[in-house]
Design an enzyme around this catalytic site. Structure first.
Site, PDB file in Angstrom:
ATOM      1  N   HIS A 230      18.844  62.204  14.402  1.00 53.25           N
ATOM      2  CA  HIS A 230      17.878  60.960  14.309  1.00 53.25           C
ATOM      3  C   HIS A 230      17.500  60.793  13.101  1.00 53.25           C
ATOM      4  O   HIS A 230      17.214  59.579  12.594  1.00 53.25           O
ATOM      5  CB  HIS A 230      17.198  60.409  15.504  1.00 53.25           C
ATOM      6  CG  HIS A 230      17.975  60.283  16.986  1.00 53.25           C
ATOM      7  ND1 HIS A 230      18.076  59.232  17.527  1.00 53.25           N
ATOM      8  CD2 HIS A 230      18.502  61.289  17.907  1.00 53.25           C
ATOM      9  CE1 HIS A 230      18.831  59.579  18.622  1.00 53.25           C
ATOM     10  NE2 HIS A 230      19.076  60.697  18.848  1.00 53.25           N
TER      11      HIS A 230
ATOM     12  N   ASP B 266      13.314  57.581   6.071  1.00 46.37           N
ATOM     13  CA  ASP B 266      13.723  57.220   7.433  1.00 46.37           C
ATOM     14  C   ASP B 266      15.146  57.560   7.889  1.00 46.37           C
ATOM     15  O   ASP B 266      15.955  57.172   7.053  1.00 46.37           O
ATOM     16  CB  ASP B 266      13.179  55.981   7.722  1.00 46.37           C
ATOM     17  CG  ASP B 266      12.486  55.798   8.963  1.00 46.37           C
ATOM     18  OD1 ASP B 266      12.704  56.451   9.952  1.00 46.37           O
ATOM     19  OD2 ASP B 266      11.776  54.882   9.266  1.00 46.37           O
TER      20      ASP B 266
HETATM   21  C1  GDG Z   1      13.382  58.241  14.953  1.00 40.71           C
HETATM   22  C2  GDG Z   1      13.907  58.103  13.350  1.00 40.71           C
HETATM   23  C3  GDG Z   1      15.512  56.482  13.710  1.00 40.71           C
HETATM   24  C4  GDG Z   1       6.686  51.225  17.729  1.00 40.71           C
HETATM   25  N1  GDG Z   1       5.405  50.871  17.835  1.00 40.71           N
HETATM   26  C5  GDG Z   1       5.314  50.503  18.975  1.00 40.71           C
HETATM   27  C6  GDG Z   1       6.613  50.498  19.534  1.00 40.71           C
HETATM   28  N2  GDG Z   1       7.633  51.010  18.585  1.00 40.71           N
HETATM   29  C7  GDG Z   1       9.117  51.024  18.648  1.00 40.71           C
HETATM   30  C8  GDG Z   1       9.929  50.387  17.764  1.00 40.71           C
HETATM   31  C9  GDG Z   1      11.151  51.067  17.758  1.00 40.71           C
HETATM   32  C10 GDG Z   1      10.641  52.556  17.992  1.00 40.71           C
HETATM   33  O1  GDG Z   1       9.546  52.524  18.317  1.00 40.71           O
HETATM   34  C11 GDG Z   1      10.568  53.143  16.563  1.00 40.71           C
HETATM   35  O2  GDG Z   1      11.825  53.543  16.268  1.00 40.71           O
HETATM   36  P1  GDG Z   1      12.041  53.796  14.609  1.00 40.71           P
HETATM   37  O3  GDG Z   1      13.608  53.691  14.363  1.00 40.71           O
HETATM   38  O4  GDG Z   1      11.553  52.709  13.851  1.00 40.71           O
HETATM   39  O5  GDG Z   1      11.347  55.055  14.247  1.00 40.71           O
HETATM   40  P2  GDG Z   1      11.115  56.419  14.913  1.00 40.71           P
HETATM   41  O6  GDG Z   1      10.074  56.419  15.999  1.00 40.71           O
HETATM   42  O7  GDG Z   1      10.552  57.433  13.621  1.00 40.71           O
HETATM   43  O8  GDG Z   1      12.599  57.013  15.364  1.00 40.71           O
HETATM   44  C12 GDG Z   1      14.367  56.864  13.126  1.00 40.71           C
HETATM   45  C13 GDG Z   1      15.082  56.670  15.390  1.00 40.71           C
HETATM   46  O9  GDG Z   1      14.530  57.875  15.745  1.00 40.71           O
HETATM   47  C14 GDG Z   1      16.431  56.182  16.229  1.00 40.71           C
HETATM   48  O10 GDG Z   1      17.390  57.181  16.009  1.00 40.71           O
HETATM   49  O11 GDG Z   1      15.923  55.217  13.617  1.00 40.71           O
HETATM   50  O12 GDG Z   1      14.698  56.951  11.714  1.00 40.71           O
HETATM   51  O13 GDG Z   1      12.509  58.529  12.661  1.00 40.71           O
HETATM   52  O14 GDG Z   1      11.919  50.760  19.020  1.00 40.71           O
HETATM   53  O15 GDG Z   1       9.908  49.007  18.214  1.00 40.71           O
HETATM   54  N3  GDG Z   1       7.132  50.143  20.888  1.00 40.71           N
HETATM   55  C15 GDG Z   1       6.091  49.592  21.620  1.00 40.71           C
HETATM   56  N4  GDG Z   1       4.745  49.675  21.241  1.00 40.71           N
HETATM   57  C16 GDG Z   1       4.536  50.038  19.776  1.00 40.71           C
HETATM   58  O16 GDG Z   1       3.190  49.758  19.366  1.00 40.71           O
HETATM   59  N5  GDG Z   1       6.325  49.244  22.716  1.00 40.71           N
END
Ligand code: GDG
Length: 462
Positions: free
Chosen positions: A155, A353
């Site tokens: 990921h 990322d």
């Molecule tokens: C890893 C990789 C890759 C965030 N704050 C809150 C919240 N979130 C949710 C977001 C989104 C998820 O968490 C974060 O996903 P991301 O993709 O932005 O980043 P990572 O956590 O670092 O994820 C990344 C991912 O895996 C999938 O393969 O895209 O590159 O690093 O859904 O909305 N959700 C809630 N409250 C929050 O305060 N409910």
């Protein structure tokens, strides 16, 4: 159809209707609809590890999980996965804390998870392992004699050889990846880096795992609905508070140094300096829930960010205007969706990322008639697909400030055109597409890694 076995560091709680992260949602839906087994750490720390995992059945899904000891947690999760692999794979060699003990713990836990899972496997299962915590688990499964098809999806980014080779164990890690039938990455760049790394290691006896890019997506319709239904309240609230007419910029990220949050705060500060017309007219809402607080680099970033938010507000705030609103708490998913919809600019500026699902969620949440503008870092995996966003270099403070200024001024027809193109692309490549494409490819693999004729991996037992 073969039974699907998903392996991830943490198992999702399938009893909860809505999962918090985008990934958990996609995988939970897949396994709920076709049945299968989900294996992972149960989140508990216990004095001793058991001989057998615990098993519960939820509908047609078998949830299999096991605890860790304190020492295993410290070495495997804190020490190696999050203090070596996470910074290393995000190109942050300055933050890597190499320790042989941590690596030994990582290998030990991957072997333990393999033992726990192997007891539960059936011969024609298809196994799909996720992410950087479990790079060596397939290798251990192969050692235990498992011949099932095993796919792996990373990921996070995969770094180039020059970066990866700073790890004393990089050769082991590459070898371990070759124990899978299929290795999936987020982007073409990650895939190229992987291929380039393989050129540097010797693996003459081994048939190679297949590898490809499978950019992860979100459930676009679902998130759009969530945003649409929840946004009325937020709009009313904004009218009541008299802030309608003021623009809002939003950022949502786990408080992680890879997300470029201090750089983003500085760029917002620069916006107010370069373009004073935004004073009292624009506010920046940053939601940054805590994460991995037992790793020291994370408390450092928290302090830095709190200092910056305080300094910007101290300098620019007025009696009825707070330029930076910084929330260091987890916010409900519906609330996030509606905040995305009611914000004029989505600011997603990681230094590095894997993909970044927030970029996709921001686009999915917009009102197509009057959409906001996404400002996106070149260094997010999502930038490969989302060319119609305003792409920025997150290290270029003035450049990001100018891009925000531009985003706030883009006329409606151009906003609509950019949004329509982005929405189309993320809809075509949504969570379902990602899942099906990966699993189809895995099913069609020539299956070299699991062939009995193959010589065992060279990697020494630890
Ligand atoms: C890893 C990789 C890759 C965030 N704050 C809150 C919240 N979130 C949710 C977001 C989104 C998820 O968490 C974060 O996903 P991301 O993709 O932005 O980043 P990572 O956590 O670092 O994820 C990344 C991912 O895996 C999938 O393969 O895209 O590159 O690093 O859904 O909305 N959700 C809630 N409250 C929050 O305060 N409910």
């Amino acid at each position: 159809m073969s039974r699907l076995v998903i392996v991830s560091n943490r198992v999702a709680d399938l009893r909860k209707k809505t999962q918090t992260g985008g990934l958990a949602v996609g995988l939970a839906d897949a396994i709920r609809s076709r049945g299968g087994l989900w294996f992972g750490w149960n989140g508990k720390i216990e004095a001793e590890i058991p001989d057998e995992p615990s098993v519960t059945e939820i509908g047609n899904v078998k949830m299999v999980s096991a605890p860790l000891t304190r020492e295993d947690y410290d070495c495997f999760y804190v020490g190696y996965a999050n203090s070596v692999l996470w910074p290393l794979f995000h190109y942050r060699l300055d933050l890597v804390r190499n320790q042989d003990e941590a690596y030994a713990g990582y290998r030990r836990v991957n072997a333990y998870f393999a033992r726990m899972l192997a007891q539960q496997l059936q011969p024609d299962d298809v196994i799909w392992i996720h992410d950087y915590q479990l790079l060596t688990m397939a290798l251990e499964l192969r050692r235990l004699g498992c011949r099932q098809r095993i796919g792996f999806f990373l990921h996070i980014p995969f770094p180039p050889h020059d970066v990866l080779s700073a790890s004393p164990h990089h050769q082991d890690l590459l070898d371990a990846l070759l124990s899978h039938d299929l290795v999936g990455f987020q982007t073409e760049t990650d895939l190229e880096n992987f291929r380039n790394c393989l050129e540097h290691i010797e693996h003459p006896d081994r048939a190679e795992a297949e590898a490809d890019a499978f950019p992860i997506g979100i459930d676009v319709d679902d998130f759009a609905k969530l945003a649409h239904h929840a946004s009325d309240d937020v709009l009313l609230d904004r009218i009541r508070r008299g802030i309608l007419g003021r623009a809002q910029i939003i950022g949502v990220d786990r408080l992680d140094y890879s997300k470029g949050l201090p750089e983003r705060m500085r760029a917002f500060n620069r916006l107010l300096e370069l373009y004073p017309e935004h004073q009292r007219a624009v506010s920046y809402l940053q939601i940054a829930p805590p994460t991995r607080e037992d790793v020291s680099a994370y408390s450092d970033i928290r302090r830095e960010l709190e200092g910056l938010a305080g300094a910007i507000n101290g300098r620019h705030a007025d009696f009825n205007w707070t330029p930076v609103k910084y929330i260091h708490r987890n916010v409900a998913r519906e609330k996030l969706a509606s905040l995305f919809r009611t914000s004029n600019v989505g600011l997603v500026t990681p230094l590095r990322d894997g993909m970044n699902l927030v970029a996709k969620e921001y686009v999915a949440a917009q009102d197509p008639e009057n959409p906001g503008v996404l400002v996106l870092s070149h260094f997010a995996g999502a930038a490969e697909q989302m060319r119609e966003a305003l792409l920025v270099n997150p290290y270029d403070t003035d450049g990001v400030a100018k891009a925000i200024h531009h985003a706030l001024a883009i006329p409606l027809d151009e906003r609509q055109a950019r949004h329509a193109a982005l929405l189309k692309r993320i809809t075509e490549h949504d969570a379902q597409w990602w899942l099906e494409t990966f699993l189809e490819r895995l099913a069609g693999c020539e299956h070299p890694a699991s062939s009995p004729a193959l010589k065992g991996p060279r990697l020494a037992a630890i």
